[in-house]
Write a protein that holds these residues in place. Structure first.
Motif, PDB file in Angstrom:
ATOM      1  N   GLY A   1       0.804  -1.215   0.000  1.00  0.00           N
ATOM      2  CA  GLY A   1       0.000   0.000   0.000  1.00  0.00           C
ATOM      3  C   GLY A   1       0.834   1.260   0.000  1.00  0.00           C
ATOM      4  O   GLY A   1       0.402   2.306  -0.469  1.00  0.00           O
ATOM      5  N   GLU A   2       2.047   1.182   0.535  1.00  0.00           N
ATOM      6  CA  GLU A   2       2.991   2.304   0.511  1.00  0.00           C
ATOM      7  C   GLU A   2       4.219   2.009  -0.332  1.00  0.00           C
ATOM      8  O   GLU A   2       4.938   2.924  -0.724  1.00  0.00           O
ATOM      9  N   LEU A   3       4.494   0.729  -0.587  1.00  0.00           N
ATOM     10  CA  LEU A   3       5.728   0.316  -1.265  1.00  0.00           C
ATOM     11  C   LEU A   3       5.390  -0.556  -2.475  1.00  0.00           C
ATOM     12  O   LEU A   3       5.728  -1.745  -2.520  1.00  0.00           O
ATOM     13  N   PRO A   4       4.720   0.008  -3.480  1.00  0.00           N
ATOM     14  CA  PRO A   4       4.241  -0.816  -4.599  1.00  0.00           C
ATOM     15  C   PRO A   4       5.347  -1.449  -5.431  1.00  0.00           C
ATOM     16  O   PRO A   4       5.105  -2.467  -6.102  1.00  0.00           O
ATOM     17  N   ASP A   5       6.552  -0.878  -5.380  1.00  0.00           N
ATOM     18  CA  ASP A   5       7.650  -1.397  -6.207  1.00  0.00           C
ATOM     19  C   ASP A   5       8.688  -2.147  -5.389  1.00  0.00           C
ATOM     20  O   ASP A   5       9.779  -2.441  -5.894  1.00  0.00           O
ATOM     21  N   ASP A   6       8.355  -2.482  -4.158  1.00  0.00           N
ATOM     22  CA  ASP A   6       9.280  -3.159  -3.251  1.00  0.00           C
ATOM     23  C   ASP A   6       8.977  -4.660  -3.271  1.00  0.00           C
ATOM     24  O   ASP A   6       7.938  -5.101  -2.776  1.00  0.00           O
ATOM     25  N   ALA A   7       9.872  -5.452  -3.870  1.00  0.00           N
ATOM     26  CA  ALA A   7       9.627  -6.884  -4.012  1.00  0.00           C
ATOM     27  C   ALA A   7       9.502  -7.572  -2.659  1.00  0.00           C
ATOM     28  O   ALA A   7       8.681  -8.486  -2.479  1.00  0.00           O
TER      29      ALA A   7
ATOM     30  N   LYS B   1       9.938  -0.024   8.575  1.00  0.00           N
ATOM     31  CA  LYS B   1      10.641   1.264   8.554  1.00  0.00           C
ATOM     32  C   LYS B   1      10.526   1.919   7.182  1.00  0.00           C
ATOM     33  O   LYS B   1      10.246   3.130   7.076  1.00  0.00           O
ATOM     34  N   ARG B   2      10.729   1.165   6.112  1.00  0.00           N
ATOM     35  CA  ARG B   2      10.608   1.734   4.768  1.00  0.00           C
ATOM     36  C   ARG B   2       9.173   2.199   4.509  1.00  0.00           C
ATOM     37  O   ARG B   2       8.946   3.240   3.871  1.00  0.00           O
ATOM     38  N   TYR B   3       8.223   1.429   4.989  1.00  0.00           N
ATOM     39  CA  TYR B   3       6.809   1.781   4.851  1.00  0.00           C
ATOM     40  C   TYR B   3       6.528   3.124   5.530  1.00  0.00           C
ATOM     41  O   TYR B   3       5.887   4.008   4.957  1.00  0.00           O
ATOM     42  N   LEU B   4       7.010   3.281   6.758  1.00  0.00           N
ATOM     43  CA  LEU B   4       6.766   4.516   7.504  1.00  0.00           C
ATOM     44  C   LEU B   4       7.472   5.698   6.851  1.00  0.00           C
ATOM     45  O   LEU B   4       6.938   6.817   6.824  1.00  0.00           O
ATOM     46  N   ASP B   5       8.654   5.479   6.322  1.00  0.00           N
ATOM     47  CA  ASP B   5       9.368   6.543   5.616  1.00  0.00           C
ATOM     48  C   ASP B   5       8.567   7.006   4.402  1.00  0.00           C
ATOM     49  O   ASP B   5       8.469   8.213   4.129  1.00  0.00           O
ATOM     50  N   ALA B   6       7.975   6.055   3.675  1.00  0.00           N
ATOM     51  CA  ALA B   6       7.187   6.407   2.498  1.00  0.00           C
ATOM     52  C   ALA B   6       5.925   7.161   2.904  1.00  0.00           C
ATOM     53  O   ALA B   6       5.541   8.155   2.265  1.00  0.00           O
ATOM     54  N   GLN B   7       5.264   6.711   3.945  1.00  0.00           N
ATOM     55  CA  GLN B   7       4.037   7.376   4.402  1.00  0.00           C
ATOM     56  C   GLN B   7       4.333   8.802   4.866  1.00  0.00           C
ATOM     57  O   GLN B   7       3.534   9.721   4.643  1.00  0.00           O
ATOM     58  N   ALA B   8       5.464   9.000   5.516  1.00  0.00           N
ATOM     59  CA  ALA B   8       5.806  10.315   6.052  1.00  0.00           C
ATOM     60  C   ALA B   8       5.932  11.364   4.955  1.00  0.00           C
ATOM     61  O   ALA B   8       5.716  12.560   5.197  1.00  0.00           O
ATOM     62  N   GLU B   9       6.261  10.944   3.742  1.00  0.00           N
ATOM     63  CA  GLU B   9       6.444  11.896   2.656  1.00  0.00           C
ATOM     64  C   GLU B   9       5.157  12.634   2.314  1.00  0.00           C
ATOM     65  O   GLU B   9       5.196  13.739   1.753  1.00  0.00           O
ATOM     66  N   ARG B  10       3.994  12.062   2.641  1.00  0.00           N
ATOM     67  CA  ARG B  10       2.716  12.728   2.344  1.00  0.00           C
ATOM     68  C   ARG B  10       2.335  13.738   3.424  1.00  0.00           C
ATOM     69  O   ARG B  10       1.379  14.503   3.247  1.00  0.00           O
TER      70      ARG B  10
ATOM     71  N   GLU C   1      14.161   1.710  15.517  1.00  0.00           N
ATOM     72  CA  GLU C   1      14.618   2.260  14.243  1.00  0.00           C
ATOM     73  C   GLU C   1      13.427   2.679  13.388  1.00  0.00           C
ATOM     74  O   GLU C   1      13.449   3.727  12.734  1.00  0.00           O
ATOM     75  N   ALA C   2      12.377   1.860  13.402  1.00  0.00           N
ATOM     76  CA  ALA C   2      11.176   2.192  12.636  1.00  0.00           C
ATOM     77  C   ALA C   2      10.471   3.420  13.214  1.00  0.00           C
ATOM     78  O   ALA C   2       9.990   4.284  12.477  1.00  0.00           O
ATOM     79  N   LEU C   3      10.411   3.509  14.528  1.00  0.00           N
ATOM     80  CA  LEU C   3       9.761   4.652  15.178  1.00  0.00           C
ATOM     81  C   LEU C   3      10.536   5.941  14.932  1.00  0.00           C
ATOM     82  O   LEU C   3       9.936   7.003  14.737  1.00  0.00           O
TER      83      LEU C   3
END
Length: 278
Positions: A82-88, A136-145, A186-188
């Motif tokens: 849902g946040e990482l559509p190109d992340d295998a 962590k990558r998911y949260l980083d992507a969400q934060a951009e919005r 690290e994720a937080l």
């Protein structure tokens, strides 16, 4: 605004308990984990008959998450993809249904069921660490919005010694190992804070009591069900509570619900000043 989280350990088994608690507590949003049912078999009608809207991301017998709200949510996103559509790796991890989010009155609410890990020697333990890295990558992507974020769920991690009934014995074991705690921290990052600890600094507060060890009767629990808030929401939090009494129900879940009350949406300071002139 009241947001709650509850690992119900089978929504069909605990359906009447959930509906009763919703009626009594009246949250704006209840985030469920371990629903343990495929989407076509989710008891949707029972919730709708009681006036609730439900968004689901389920799985037969295992895992499964759901969002139960009074009003329909916006922009519901399922899985890490849902946040990482190109992340295998996100797509592979998404085979287990553990992640769902939606917008509630402009607040992104993220509902998680973090893997347990089983034991330090299990193959499920490195899977859990990989999963937390993807979070962590998911949260980083969400934060951009720039959306305000409330992250809730069963984290299967006691982040500190005061979150365990016997930290001297249990620290370092699964759910309390350094690697798990470090991965969650690290994720937080600096963005998210534990809402419960804003109001209650002491030990002795648990949200999960193991079925297998008589833990409830002896009150030997863990605090592994958490609500994390971004700084904007943390400043608007009024209370955060563990609803311990539900663990004493007949045929209970092994988890108790946790809820947070927020002064959201925030007051319009300019409007308040205008109101005072009249």
């Amino acid at each position: 605004m009241r947001i709650a989280t509850w690992n119900v350990n089978s929504v069909r088994t605990r359906l009447e308990q959930v509906l009763c608690w919703l009626e009594q507590t009246k949250p704006d949003l209840l985030c469920l984990q371990e629903t343990k049912v495929d989407d076509p078999l989710f008891p949707m009608q029972a919730f709708e008959n009681a006036g609730w809207q439900v968004s689901i991301h389920g799985q037969k017998s295992y895992n499964g998450v759901a969002l139960v709200s009074r009003e329909p949510l916006e922009d519901v996103r399922c899985g890490f993809v849902g946040e990482l559509p190109d992340d295998a790796e996100a797509a592979t991890l998404g085979e287990q249904r553990r992640v769902i989010s939606g917008l509630l009155d402009g607040v992104r609410v993220l509902n998680l069921y973090v893997p347990n890990g089983s034991s330090l020697s299990s193959e499920k333990y490195p899977y859990k660490l990989t999963w937390l890295g993807c979070l962590k990558r998911y949260l980083d992507a969400q934060a951009e919005r720039g959306e305000p974020l409330c992250m809730v769920g069963d984290f299967n991690i006691a982040l500190e010694a005061r979150d365990i009934h016997d930290p001297d014995r249990l620290s370092g074991s699964v759910m309390a190992s350094d690697a798990e705690r470090d991965a969650l921290r690290e994720a937080l990052g600096n963005r998210l804070q534990d809402a419960f600890r804003m109001f209650e600094p002491d030990a002795g507060h648990w949200s999960w009591w193991d079925y297998r060890t008589g833990a409830w009767d002896r009150d030997r629990g863990w605090r592994i069900d958490h609500i994390y808030l971004c700084e904007e929401l943390m400043g608007l939090a009024r209370s955060c509570s563990i609803h311990k009494q539900l663990r004493g129900n007949v045929q209970p879940s092994d988890h108790a619900p946790v809820s947070v009350d927020l002064d959201w949406p925030p007051a319009d300071d300019d409007q308040d000043e205008d109101d005072q002139l009249f």
